[in-house]
Design an enzyme around this catalytic site. Sequence first.
Site: not given
Length: 241
Positions: A121, A129
């Site tokens: 995960h 970004c």
Amino acid sequence: MSIEKLKKMVSESDNIVFFGGAGTSTESNIPDFRTADTGLYNMDGYKYPPEVILSHSFFMKYPEEFYKFYKSKMIYKDAKPNLAHKALAELERKNKLKAVITQNIDGLHQLAKSNNVLELHGSIYRNYCMKCSESYSLDYVINSEGIVPKCNKCGGIIKPDVVLYEEGLDIDVLKKAIEYVSKADMLIVGGTSLVVYPAASLVEYYKGNKLILINKSATPYDHMANLVIHDSIGKVLNGVL
């Protein structure tokens, strides 16, 4: 008695894989999602439940609300590895444990000096970004001027490299995890209720006869296990060293 049995099984194994969830980190004082009294589902002050706030669509629509929750509830920078993390790192050092597969995003296995960690995960320590893909540290996210961290190169919104609800797992990481589980002579599953898919289905790829489940409560896979221990995961794993 169960820990002694596990210790013997570990001594006879040399291709162990550990698969863990939130319960591996609760002993480091990081709350899990589902504990009745302390988990994230027991919260006041938020209009939406965690699984909504931590969804891709919510992040895209309400990044400020997402980051308010994320920064206050998902980042535990001062957390330290517990006995479970340290025991797993020691088993790896002894060349018995081949991989740690984790659903956690806290980086505690690496802090405990485990080297081969597959993060299903993602991790709070990696951020990027969304516009130009520039990488950013956790400190940058925490110390950003606004609530929503922005890229200092293009001004784009920075997203944590964690798998949100509605997002798929990294296929390469999942494939590696399946490969390790399918080749393991022993699979230790700890600190997970095995209800979050597709991660929980990893258990089904194990072909051996040493499936160990360590969790404080029962799981849907208990009937498949060769040994089930309902106890503290730190105590149990430390006991096998």
